[in-house]
Write an enzyme that holds these catalytic residues in place. Structure first.
Site, PDB file in Angstrom:
ATOM      1  N   SER A 236      59.052 -33.059  -9.028  1.00  0.00           N
ATOM      2  CA  SER A 236      60.093 -33.771  -8.274  1.00  0.00           C
ATOM      3  C   SER A 236      59.709 -33.856  -6.805  1.00  0.00           C
ATOM      4  O   SER A 236      59.006 -32.984  -6.281  1.00  0.00           O
ATOM      5  CB  SER A 236      61.434 -33.044  -8.395  1.00  0.00           C
ATOM      6  N   ASP A 237      60.168 -34.919  -6.135  1.00  0.00           N
ATOM      7  CA  ASP A 237      60.075 -34.909  -4.685  1.00  0.00           C
ATOM      8  C   ASP A 237      60.958 -33.778  -4.171  1.00  0.00           C
ATOM      9  O   ASP A 237      61.806 -33.242  -4.890  1.00  0.00           O
ATOM     10  CB  ASP A 237      60.498 -36.265  -4.100  1.00  0.00           C
ATOM     11  N   CYS A 238      60.766 -33.414  -2.916  1.00  0.00           N
ATOM     12  CA  CYS A 238      61.358 -32.172  -2.425  1.00  0.00           C
ATOM     13  C   CYS A 238      62.869 -32.301  -2.201  1.00  0.00           C
ATOM     14  O   CYS A 238      63.308 -33.078  -1.360  1.00  0.00           O
ATOM     15  CB  CYS A 238      60.634 -31.726  -1.165  1.00  0.00           C
ATOM     16  N   ALA A 240      64.787 -33.566  -4.419  1.00  0.00           N
ATOM     17  CA  ALA A 240      65.273 -34.773  -5.090  1.00  0.00           C
ATOM     18  C   ALA A 240      66.216 -34.445  -6.244  1.00  0.00           C
ATOM     19  O   ALA A 240      67.141 -35.212  -6.527  1.00  0.00           O
ATOM     20  CB  ALA A 240      64.099 -35.606  -5.599  1.00  0.00           C
TER      21      ALA A 240
END
Length: 355
Positions: A236-238, A240
């Protein structure tokens, strides 16, 4: 994913409790001393140098590297970035320093298609063209990952997929994209990264795509796993996954968000929402097998990087490699090649020249 590494990962994960497995699925993974597993921070970057953990050779930003139209040069740049990342990892690990930006998992390149400056972070991308972006992506990934049986560093392409919308609203923005535009514009570079360059990991975006959060999007299974046969990690993006309940409102609690992400195919959470993963397991929102599958993929990567081997082909890389004269010379070459001059014939371009 190499079968030998996967088998070693399976054997190791089989010895973990469910709680220990959950602890390995956050970007800041805990040590498990009884199994000889050191702590590891997955978060590192390398878009145009290994500079987030101290001195490094700094290359032009990605948008400038794309302007060179030189895939061989871009691969050389990425090879130098990975050399310096390995050298730093060797030095920091010898001191027992497992901090952020000091690992071998490099969350680069950014292969978003950039067509509107309001989207933000355009300098990280290779621009607006799907074909050029795919060629640059393959070159950069192969440069980072190397040619040995052990990965030099593990590349992660981002942000899957159709990362769109102004930067300020990315945590609740829904990108509405037609199937045609998705296939012709936003997916080609990711397909090249997976099918040609065999990238180790793919990172989701903050935004939603056609009503589904990208870090739990059906495309993770439909495209990545089923159609493209991707066997690596999804990250995952941080923070997200936190957006699921705080921004997109597709869930109500952190436990529900963690379960939705993992069940839809997100293996590793950059952020803190997977701190609730064990609670989600206790509430029967996610199964042990789902947690175990993600953990096996994470440890397959660590084995592919040679983290548990006595010796790797890269052990001799030292701090002498960092910001060396040879590397600086290549950075200067990249800077020169990235300069583009436009000839304004018949005053066609909106450029004013004082006389």
């Amino acid at each position: 994913m190499k079968e030998g590494c996967r088998k070693r990962a399976e054997e190791l994960v089989d010895r973990m409790t469910v709680q220990e497995m959950c602890s390995q699925l956050l970007h800041q993974s805990s040590a498990i001393p009884r199994l000889g597993i050191p702590a590891y921070n997955w978060w590192n970057e390398g878009l145009h140098g290994a500079a987030r953990s101290g001195t490094a050779t700094v290359f032009p930003q990605s948008i400038a590297l794309a302007a060179t139209f030189d895939v061989d040069l871009v691969r050389e740049v990425a090879d130098i970035v990975s050399t310096e990342q390995r050298a730093k990892y060797n030095a920091y690990s010898a001191l027992g320093d497992r901090g952020i930006y000091k690992g071998l998992t490099v969350w680069s390149p950014n292969i978003n298609i950039f067509r509107d400056p309001r989207w933000g972070r355009g300098q990280e991308t290779y621009g607006e063209d799907p074909y050029l972006t795919s060629r640059m992506a393959v070159a950069f990934i192969t440069g980072l990952q190397g040619d040995e049986s052990i990965l030099k560093t593990a590349s992660c392409v981002k942000h899957f997929v159709a990362h769109r919308g102004p930067e300020a609203v990315r945590h609740h923005f829904n990108a509405v994209v037609s199937p045609k535009d998705l296939e012709e514009t936003y997916l080609p570079a990711f397909k090249a990264a997976v099918c040609e360059a065999h990238v180790n990991a793919v990172m989701g975006a903050y935004t939603m795509l056609n009503g589904e959060p990208t870090c739990a999007h059906p495309l993770l299974k439909q495209k990545l796993r089923d159609e493209w046969k991707f066997s690596g990690m999804v990250i995952s993006d941080c923070w997200a996954v936190r957006d699921f309940h705080q921004g997109h409102h597709v869930t109500q609690t952190p436990e529900q968000s963690a379960a939705l992400a993992l069940n839809r195919g997100c293996d590793l959470n950059c952020g803190c929402t997977y701190e609730y993963l064990y609670r989600a397991y206790q509430k029967r929102l996610v199964t042990k097998n789902a947690i175990k599958a993600a953990c096996i993929r994470a440890f397959s990567t660590r084995f592919e990087l040679g983290m548990f081997d006595e010796k790797t082909p890269y052990d001799d890389l030292s701090v002498d490699e960092i910001d060396s004269d040879v590397h600086a010379s290549k950075a200067l070459e990249a800077a020169r090649e990235s300069i583009v001059l436009l000839e304004n014939k018949n005053h066609f371009l909106p450029l004013c020249v004082s006389t």
